[in-house]
Design a protein around this motif. Structure first.
Motif, PDB file in Angstrom:
ATOM      1  N   ASP A  75       0.947  -1.170   0.090  1.00 48.96           N
ATOM      2  CA  ASP A  75      -0.143   0.044   0.276  1.00 48.96           C
ATOM      3  C   ASP A  75       0.970   1.385  -0.049  1.00 48.96           C
ATOM      4  OD1 ASP A  75      -1.756   2.170   0.486  1.00 48.96           O
ATOM      5  OD2 ASP A  75      -2.631   0.734   2.165  1.00 48.96           O
ATOM      6  N   ILE A  76       0.664   2.233  -1.085  1.00 50.98           N
ATOM      7  CA  ILE A  76       1.936   2.647  -1.776  1.00 50.98           C
ATOM      8  C   ILE A  76       1.397   4.784  -0.126  1.00 50.98           C
ATOM      9  CG2 ILE A  76      -0.022   4.481  -2.605  1.00 50.98           C
ATOM     10  CD1 ILE A  76       2.684   4.783  -3.743  1.00 50.98           C
ATOM     11  N   THR A  77       0.321   4.150   0.610  1.00 50.34           N
ATOM     12  CA  THR A  77       0.411   5.052   1.814  1.00 50.34           C
ATOM     13  C   THR A  77       1.178   4.713   3.346  1.00 50.34           C
ATOM     14  OG1 THR A  77      -1.661   3.911   2.897  1.00 50.34           O
ATOM     15  CG2 THR A  77      -2.030   5.451   0.922  1.00 50.34           C
TER      16      THR A  77
ATOM     17  N   ASN B 141       0.266  10.146  -6.615  1.00 55.96           N
ATOM     18  CA  ASN B 141      -0.357   9.761  -6.719  1.00 55.96           C
ATOM     19  C   ASN B 141      -1.490   9.552  -8.019  1.00 55.96           C
ATOM     20  OD1 ASN B 141      -3.522   9.603  -6.000  1.00 55.96           O
ATOM     21  ND2 ASN B 141      -3.761  12.096  -5.673  1.00 55.96           N
TER      22      ASN B 141
ATOM     23  N   VAL C 292      -6.553   4.677  -5.262  1.00 53.16           N
ATOM     24  CA  VAL C 292      -4.858   5.270  -4.557  1.00 53.16           C
ATOM     25  C   VAL C 292      -5.274   6.852  -4.923  1.00 53.16           C
ATOM     26  CG1 VAL C 292      -3.640   5.788  -6.145  1.00 53.16           C
ATOM     27  CG2 VAL C 292      -2.578   4.892  -4.631  1.00 53.16           C
ATOM     28  N   ASP C 293      -6.073   7.368  -4.819  1.00 52.20           N
ATOM     29  CA  ASP C 293      -5.850   9.117  -4.401  1.00 52.20           C
ATOM     30  C   ASP C 293      -6.882   9.214  -3.574  1.00 52.20           C
ATOM     31  OD1 ASP C 293      -6.514  11.803  -5.009  1.00 52.20           O
ATOM     32  OD2 ASP C 293      -8.275  11.515  -6.790  1.00 52.20           O
TER      33      ASP C 293
ATOM     34  N   ALA D 106      -7.389   7.212  -1.170  1.00 55.38           N
ATOM     35  CA  ALA D 106      -6.349   6.460  -0.028  1.00 55.38           C
ATOM     36  C   ALA D 106      -6.050   7.645   0.581  1.00 55.38           C
ATOM     37  CB  ALA D 106      -5.373   4.924  -0.620  1.00 55.38           C
ATOM     38  N   ILE D 107      -4.518   7.985  -0.453  1.00 55.82           N
ATOM     39  CA  ILE D 107      -4.421   8.634  -0.399  1.00 55.82           C
ATOM     40  C   ILE D 107      -4.922  10.418   1.040  1.00 55.82           C
ATOM     41  CG2 ILE D 107      -2.531  11.058  -0.538  1.00 55.82           C
ATOM     42  CD1 ILE D 107      -1.623   8.520  -2.852  1.00 55.82           C
TER      43      ILE D 107
ATOM     44  N   PRO E 111       2.400   4.999  -7.867  1.00 53.93           N
ATOM     45  CA  PRO E 111       1.834   3.811  -8.287  1.00 53.93           C
ATOM     46  C   PRO E 111       1.920   2.990  -9.104  1.00 53.93           C
ATOM     47  CG  PRO E 111       0.568   5.170  -8.005  1.00 53.93           C
ATOM     48  CD  PRO E 111       1.908   5.826  -8.013  1.00 53.93           C
TER      49      PRO E 111
ATOM     50  N   PHE F 244       0.152  -2.815  -6.205  1.00 61.34           N
ATOM     51  CA  PHE F 244      -1.001  -3.305  -4.769  1.00 61.34           C
ATOM     52  C   PHE F 244      -1.517  -4.372  -5.236  1.00 61.34           C
ATOM     53  CE2 PHE F 244      -5.288  -1.507  -2.977  1.00 61.34           C
ATOM     54  CZ  PHE F 244      -5.213  -1.151  -1.701  1.00 61.34           C
TER      55      PHE F 244
END
Ligand code: AR6
Length: 180
Positions: A16-18, A27, A39-40, A42-43, A126, A166
């Protein structure tokens, strides 16, 4: 999995990039810069309201009509472990006849250029455009990796570029592309 490219390490991880600690995470935004899903979403959820406030300021000043596809802008990382977020807009897949490949390249390249201009050393991407925007991931992974590799071969100021995939399948697709 880690590869040396020029002065830099190119790394592929599943995750998970966050959660990633880096000078910047990227993003996969949309032109509004006001958030969305994937992903947007989530960030912005994890990063908190500061990121959105900065995005609104960018809209009010630099990009009143929205951030064009392929361009990139930077904000702080808010509550994230990452110091910054670079927001870029990948192309919507329209069948491959609408310069999608060139726009995807530009999204990666403009993000990397901005990172270097800001003196950043580590950056995590991502898989841009391969979710809601529908870009076939096999083709997108080849473009993503080739664009980053070409950039790192010419630019020695970045130390580490990480692709954060992901799902296991996305990770395997990127791994295969990286090995060929
Ligand atoms: N960490 C890493 N990768 C993730 C995460 C995460 N936390 N969450 C999703 N992905 P998408 P796009 C993966 O749809 O295709 C948004 O609504 C996901 O599995 O996030 O560029 C924006 O606001 C997929 O592989 O971005 C735009 O409107 C990849 O990230 C639109 O979606 C990209 O999927 C952008 O679409």
């Amino acid at each position: 999995m880690e590869f040396q490219v020029g002065n830099a390490k190119l790394e592929l991880i599943k995750g998970d990039i966050t959660d990633v600690e880096a000078d910047a995470i990227v993003n996969a935004a949309n032109s509004t810069l006001l958030g969305g899903g994937g992903v947007d979403g989530a960030i912005h959820r994890k990063g908190g309201p500061k990121i959105l406030e900065e995005c609104k300021l960018i809209r009010a000043t630099e990009w009143p009509d929205g951030l064009p596809t392929g361009k990139a802008v930077i904000t702080s990382g808010g509550n994230l472990k990452a110091k910054h977020v670079i927001h870029t807009v990948g192309p919507v897949w329209l069948g491959g006849f609408h310069v999608e490949a060139e726009l995807l390249k530009q999204a990666y390249r403009n993000t990397l250029k901005l990172a270097v201009a800001k003196g950043l050393k580590t950056i995590a991407f991502p898989s841009i455009s391969t979710g809601a925007y529908g870009y076939p991931i096999e083709e997108a992974s080849r473009i993503a990796l080739a664009t980053v590799k070409a950039f790192l071969e010419k630019e020695d100021r970045l130390e580490r570029v990480i692709f954060v995939l992901f799902s296991e399948r996305d990770f395997e697709v990127y791994l295969k592309a990286a090995k060929t």
